[in-house]
Design a protein around this motif. Structure first.
Motif, PDB file in Angstrom:
ATOM      1  N   ASP A  20       0.830  -1.210   0.000  1.00  0.00           N
ATOM      2  CA  ASP A  20       0.000   0.000   0.000  1.00  0.00           C
ATOM      3  C   ASP A  20       0.867   1.265   0.000  1.00  0.00           C
ATOM      4  O   ASP A  20       0.566   2.229  -0.697  1.00  0.00           O
ATOM      5  N   MET A  21       1.953   1.230   0.782  1.00  0.00           N
ATOM      6  CA  MET A  21       2.862   2.382   0.798  1.00  0.00           C
ATOM      7  C   MET A  21       3.543   2.531  -0.558  1.00  0.00           C
ATOM      8  O   MET A  21       3.659   3.642  -1.077  1.00  0.00           O
ATOM      9  N   LEU A  22       3.982   1.428  -1.130  1.00  0.00           N
ATOM     10  CA  LEU A  22       4.620   1.478  -2.443  1.00  0.00           C
ATOM     11  C   LEU A  22       3.684   2.044  -3.500  1.00  0.00           C
ATOM     12  O   LEU A  22       4.085   2.866  -4.321  1.00  0.00           O
ATOM     13  N   ARG A  23       2.428   1.619  -3.477  1.00  0.00           N
ATOM     14  CA  ARG A  23       1.445   2.106  -4.440  1.00  0.00           C
ATOM     15  C   ARG A  23       1.271   3.617  -4.292  1.00  0.00           C
ATOM     16  O   ARG A  23       1.228   4.350  -5.268  1.00  0.00           O
ATOM     17  N   ARG A  24       1.215   4.073  -3.045  1.00  0.00           N
ATOM     18  CA  ARG A  24       1.051   5.506  -2.802  1.00  0.00           C
ATOM     19  C   ARG A  24       2.251   6.304  -3.332  1.00  0.00           C
ATOM     20  O   ARG A  24       2.091   7.347  -3.958  1.00  0.00           O
ATOM     21  N   PHE A  25       3.458   5.805  -3.043  1.00  0.00           N
ATOM     22  CA  PHE A  25       4.655   6.487  -3.537  1.00  0.00           C
ATOM     23  C   PHE A  25       4.672   6.522  -5.066  1.00  0.00           C
ATOM     24  O   PHE A  25       5.004   7.539  -5.669  1.00  0.00           O
ATOM     25  N   LYS A  26       4.312   5.416  -5.680  1.00  0.00           N
ATOM     26  CA  LYS A  26       4.276   5.364  -7.147  1.00  0.00           C
ATOM     27  C   LYS A  26       3.239   6.343  -7.698  1.00  0.00           C
ATOM     28  O   LYS A  26       3.499   7.017  -8.698  1.00  0.00           O
ATOM     29  N   ASP A  27       2.093   6.419  -7.036  1.00  0.00           N
ATOM     30  CA  ASP A  27       1.067   7.375  -7.463  1.00  0.00           C
ATOM     31  C   ASP A  27       1.594   8.805  -7.387  1.00  0.00           C
ATOM     32  O   ASP A  27       1.432   9.586  -8.328  1.00  0.00           O
ATOM     33  N   ILE A  28       2.209   9.133  -6.276  1.00  0.00           N
ATOM     34  CA  ILE A  28       2.735  10.492  -6.100  1.00  0.00           C
ATOM     35  C   ILE A  28       3.776  10.800  -7.179  1.00  0.00           C
ATOM     36  O   ILE A  28       3.769  11.880  -7.772  1.00  0.00           O
ATOM     37  N   LEU A  29       4.652   9.846  -7.454  1.00  0.00           N
ATOM     38  CA  LEU A  29       5.684  10.071  -8.466  1.00  0.00           C
ATOM     39  C   LEU A  29       5.120  10.251  -9.872  1.00  0.00           C
ATOM     40  O   LEU A  29       5.770  10.841 -10.732  1.00  0.00           O
ATOM     41  N   SER A  30       3.913   9.766 -10.098  1.00  0.00           N
ATOM     42  CA  SER A  30       3.317   9.885 -11.432  1.00  0.00           C
ATOM     43  C   SER A  30       2.704  11.262 -11.676  1.00  0.00           C
ATOM     44  O   SER A  30       2.364  11.589 -12.805  1.00  0.00           O
ATOM     45  N   PHE A  31       2.572  12.067 -10.625  1.00  0.00           N
ATOM     46  CA  PHE A  31       1.965  13.385 -10.749  1.00  0.00           C
ATOM     47  C   PHE A  31       2.993  14.426 -11.192  1.00  0.00           C
ATOM     48  O   PHE A  31       4.197  14.244 -10.985  1.00  0.00           O
ATOM     49  N   PRO A  32       2.520  15.544 -11.738  1.00  0.00           N
ATOM     50  CA  PRO A  32       3.446  16.642 -12.076  1.00  0.00           C
ATOM     51  C   PRO A  32       4.167  17.126 -10.815  1.00  0.00           C
ATOM     52  O   PRO A  32       3.642  17.005  -9.697  1.00  0.00           O
ATOM     53  N   GLU A  33       5.346  17.677 -11.010  1.00  0.00           N
ATOM     54  CA  GLU A  33       6.187  18.082  -9.879  1.00  0.00           C
ATOM     55  C   GLU A  33       5.496  19.043  -8.919  1.00  0.00           C
ATOM     56  O   GLU A  33       5.626  18.919  -7.699  1.00  0.00           O
ATOM     57  N   ASP A  34       4.730  20.006  -9.450  1.00  0.00           N
ATOM     58  CA  ASP A  34       4.057  20.966  -8.561  1.00  0.00           C
ATOM     59  C   ASP A  34       3.020  20.268  -7.682  1.00  0.00           C
ATOM     60  O   ASP A  34       2.865  20.596  -6.509  1.00  0.00           O
ATOM     61  N   LYS A  35       2.335  19.260  -8.231  1.00  0.00           N
ATOM     62  CA  LYS A  35       1.350  18.496  -7.443  1.00  0.00           C
ATOM     63  C   LYS A  35       2.065  17.660  -6.385  1.00  0.00           C
ATOM     64  O   LYS A  35       1.592  17.525  -5.250  1.00  0.00           O
ATOM     65  N   GLN A  36       3.219  17.093  -6.752  1.00  0.00           N
ATOM     66  CA  GLN A  36       4.002  16.318  -5.786  1.00  0.00           C
ATOM     67  C   GLN A  36       4.386  17.190  -4.595  1.00  0.00           C
ATOM     68  O   GLN A  36       4.275  16.766  -3.449  1.00  0.00           O
ATOM     69  N   GLU A  37       4.820  18.421  -4.874  1.00  0.00           N
ATOM     70  CA  GLU A  37       5.211  19.340  -3.808  1.00  0.00           C
ATOM     71  C   GLU A  37       4.043  19.643  -2.878  1.00  0.00           C
ATOM     72  O   GLU A  37       4.208  19.667  -1.653  1.00  0.00           O
ATOM     73  N   HIS A  38       2.864  19.857  -3.435  1.00  0.00           N
ATOM     74  CA  HIS A  38       1.668  20.136  -2.619  1.00  0.00           C
ATOM     75  C   HIS A  38       1.317  18.934  -1.741  1.00  0.00           C
ATOM     76  O   HIS A  38       1.010  19.084  -0.552  1.00  0.00           O
ATOM     77  N   ILE A  39       1.365  17.752  -2.323  1.00  0.00           N
ATOM     78  CA  ILE A  39       1.034  16.534  -1.571  1.00  0.00           C
ATOM     79  C   ILE A  39       2.048  16.327  -0.448  1.00  0.00           C
ATOM     80  O   ILE A  39       1.669  16.050   0.703  1.00  0.00           O
ATOM     81  N   LEU A  40       3.329  16.466  -0.762  1.00  0.00           N
ATOM     82  CA  LEU A  40       4.359  16.262   0.257  1.00  0.00           C
ATOM     83  C   LEU A  40       4.288  17.326   1.352  1.00  0.00           C
ATOM     84  O   LEU A  40       4.517  17.024   2.525  1.00  0.00           O
ATOM     85  N   PHE A  41       3.933  18.552   0.998  1.00  0.00           N
ATOM     86  CA  PHE A  41       3.743  19.607   1.996  1.00  0.00           C
ATOM     87  C   PHE A  41       2.620  19.210   2.956  1.00  0.00           C
ATOM     88  O   PHE A  41       2.751  19.332   4.181  1.00  0.00           O
ATOM     89  N   ALA A  42       1.504  18.715   2.390  1.00  0.00           N
ATOM     90  CA  ALA A  42       0.367  18.300   3.223  1.00  0.00           C
ATOM     91  C   ALA A  42       0.761  17.127   4.125  1.00  0.00           C
ATOM     92  O   ALA A  42       0.427  17.107   5.314  1.00  0.00           O
ATOM     93  N   ILE A  43       1.467  16.172   3.576  1.00  0.00           N
ATOM     94  CA  ILE A  43       1.907  15.012   4.373  1.00  0.00           C
ATOM     95  C   ILE A  43       2.838  15.467   5.481  1.00  0.00           C
ATOM     96  O   ILE A  43       2.699  15.047   6.638  1.00  0.00           O
ATOM     97  N   ASP A  44       3.820  16.334   5.140  1.00  0.00           N
ATOM     98  CA  ASP A  44       4.750  16.841   6.152  1.00  0.00           C
ATOM     99  C   ASP A  44       4.008  17.554   7.277  1.00  0.00           C
ATOM    100  O   ASP A  44       4.340  17.391   8.456  1.00  0.00           O
ATOM    101  N   SER A  45       2.997  18.336   6.930  1.00  0.00           N
ATOM    102  CA  SER A  45       2.209  19.044   7.939  1.00  0.00           C
ATOM    103  C   SER A  45       1.481  18.064   8.856  1.00  0.00           C
ATOM    104  O   SER A  45       1.438  18.254  10.081  1.00  0.00           O
ATOM    105  N   MET A  46       0.921  17.028   8.268  1.00  0.00           N
ATOM    106  CA  MET A  46       0.203  16.023   9.069  1.00  0.00           C
ATOM    107  C   MET A  46       1.162  15.244   9.967  1.00  0.00           C
ATOM    108  O   MET A  46       0.836  14.941  11.122  1.00  0.00           O
TER     109      MET A  46
END
Length: 111
Positions: free
Chosen positions: A76-102
């Motif tokens: 499940d973690m691998l799938r999530r990481f792969k999903d995130i990597l498939s997104f454009p870089e700006d979307k990846q940054e937003h997702i990682l910012f949200a995760i870091d905040s949580m």
């Protein structure tokens, strides 16, 4: 530290695969799988990649390259990481910012 063979056997059993099942999927013999699991033989890079895919893990986990290897054992973690990597870089940054905040908020709750 668990060896390649031990990790292979654990993951195979977690998937409820016999050595015969895994050998068929890898297009090899049962004796090869058995030798891998006893650490008598190491797979080629291609075989290690295919094993990682079949067992929903990474080559890095199988080879013990990661300190926190359990994280890469979790499909499940691998799938999530792969999903995130498939997104454009700006979307990846937003997702990682949200995760870091949580993560930060959760760590603060523990104090």
């Amino acid at each position: 530290m668990e060896t390649f063979g031990k990790k292979l056997a654990i993951l195979r059993k977690e998937k409820k695969l016999s050595q015969t099942d895994l050998a068929k999927q890898l297009n090899t013999s049962v004796s090869v799988i058995s030798r891998y699991e006893r650490d008598e033989m190491t797979p080629s890079i291609d075989a290690a990649k295919k094993l990682a895919t079949l067992l929903d893990t990474t080559v890095g986990y199988l080879l013990g390259e990661n300190e926190n290897a359990d994280m890469f054992k979790n499909p499940d973690m691998l799938r999530r990481f792969k999903d995130i990597l498939s997104f454009p870089e700006d979307k990846q940054e937003h997702i990682l910012f949200a995760i870091d905040s949580m993560i930060k908020a959760t760590k603060l709750e523990r104090l």
